[in-house]
Scaffold this motif. Structure first.
Motif, PDB file in Angstrom:
ATOM      1  N   GLU A  73       2.043  -2.297   3.883  1.00  0.00           N
ATOM      2  CA  GLU A  73       2.477  -2.473   5.271  1.00  0.00           C
ATOM      3  C   GLU A  73       3.530  -3.573   5.417  1.00  0.00           C
ATOM      4  O   GLU A  73       4.426  -3.480   6.264  1.00  0.00           O
ATOM      5  CB  GLU A  73       1.280  -2.804   6.175  1.00  0.00           C
ATOM      6  N   ASN A  74       3.444  -4.599   4.595  1.00  0.00           N
ATOM      7  CA  ASN A  74       4.379  -5.727   4.685  1.00  0.00           C
ATOM      8  C   ASN A  74       5.284  -5.838   3.452  1.00  0.00           C
ATOM      9  O   ASN A  74       5.791  -6.922   3.149  1.00  0.00           O
ATOM     10  CB  ASN A  74       3.599  -7.037   4.871  1.00  0.00           C
ATOM     11  N   LYS A  77       5.322   3.246   2.883  1.00  0.00           N
ATOM     12  CA  LYS A  77       4.841   2.076   3.628  1.00  0.00           C
ATOM     13  C   LYS A  77       3.437   2.299   4.205  1.00  0.00           C
ATOM     14  O   LYS A  77       2.725   1.347   4.517  1.00  0.00           O
ATOM     15  CB  LYS A  77       5.833   1.770   4.758  1.00  0.00           C
ATOM     16  N   GLN A  78       3.055   3.583   4.324  1.00  0.00           N
ATOM     17  CA  GLN A  78       1.724   3.900   4.861  1.00  0.00           C
ATOM     18  C   GLN A  78       0.615   3.662   3.841  1.00  0.00           C
ATOM     19  O   GLN A  78      -0.562   3.608   4.197  1.00  0.00           O
ATOM     20  CB  GLN A  78       1.688   5.359   5.320  1.00  0.00           C
TER      21      GLN A  78
END
Length: 281
Positions: free
Chosen positions: A61-62, A55-56
């Motif tokens: 991020e979304n 997710k980084q």
């Protein structure tokens, strides 16, 4: 001068190392794949860490999938914490198993949870069976047989079928197999003979055609010791109206002591032969 050059090179190396550590990877595919494997194996903490790394990556991020899987990891970890707390209470088995089921709702392939549930259900099913709670036992045996690679599958299926039969014997009046005490006529064979002798009407057709012999009949005696009229049938007849007369006589025999199974009266399948004899001419 040489010292300054070495210092500059060292500074650049440290800067690059720090930059490499702080910069997220450009590709999250590897993290996702590995995280999914860990998730399916029930290793939720490790899976969560890799999902977070994925997710980084810029642009993730979304990411709906990663967000969902992180939530699922948190739920499963929360359920495991609940299980650890419940394990301290010997009376909380039912609740604990319900929590395990919630984990399977999220991750049906969690083999650790499957094995735990399978073993617990197997133990509980046998307990219910011994307690004569056949309806619940059947449900649990079917659960056990439904788990992949269950070592109890074959036996569980047989016991599930047996549970269904016994449950119907107790609740719906089906015939119980292997009764402990069979049904008997209240006054024994003498009583049966009296019913036949006092009520038999030798059929005219059989008398005219000199038909004699034994009519074999099958019938069911209910929990109250009464013959169920619609259950009476001829197994082997001799004709001439004797079959019908034999059925009529059986229906008059309503003074049976019912069969016993599990200490309770149950329906019983019986057979009996009635002899028709013209006597000596």
């Amino acid at each position: 001068m040489r010292f300054l050059t070495l210092l500059t090179i060292l500074t650049l190396l440290i800067s690059n190392a720090l930059h490499a550590q702080s910069t997220p990877p450009k590709d999250s595919t590897g993290h996702k794949v590995q995280a999914d494997k860990l998730f399916l194996a029930g290793k939720y903490q490790q899976a969560k860490e890799l999902y977070e790394k994925a997710k980084q990556v810029p642009g993730n991020e979304n990411d709906d999938y990663l967000i969902m899987q992180l939530e699922n990891c948190d739920k499963c970890l929360g359920y495991w914490r609940s299980i650890q707390e419940l394990s301290k209470d010997a009376e909380a088995t039912k609740v604990t198993m319900a929590v395990y089921e919630k984990i399977l709702d999220i991750n049906p392939k969690d083999s650790t949870v499957q094995a735990t549930l399978m073993t617990n259900y197997w133990t509980l099913a046998k307990q219910r069976y011994q307690q004569l709670d056949f309806q619940r036992a059947g449900e649990l045996f079917r659960k056990v047989s439904g788990y992949p690679q269950s070592p109890y599958t074959a036996e569980a299926r047989v016991l599930a079928d047996s549970s269904d039969i016994y449950a119907k014997s107790l609740t719906e009046g089906f015939i119980a197999p292997d009764v402990e005490v069979p049904a008997t006529y209240a006054s024994g064979l003498k009583g049966i003979s009296n019913v036949i002798a006092n009520n038999m009407k030798y059929p005219d057709k059989a008398a005219k055609e000199k038909i004699s012999g034994k009519v074999w009949l099958g019938f069911i005696i209910n929990e109250k010791g009464k013959v169920i009229p619609e259950s009476v049938r001829v197994i082997k007849g001799i004709g001439g109206g004797c079959d019908e007369e034999a059925m009529r006589l059986i229906k008059l025999m309503n003074n049976w002591t019912p069969a016993i199974k599990w200490g309770k009266p149950v329906r019983f399948q019986n057979t009996f032969g009635i002899t028709f004899s013209l006597g000596k001419e």
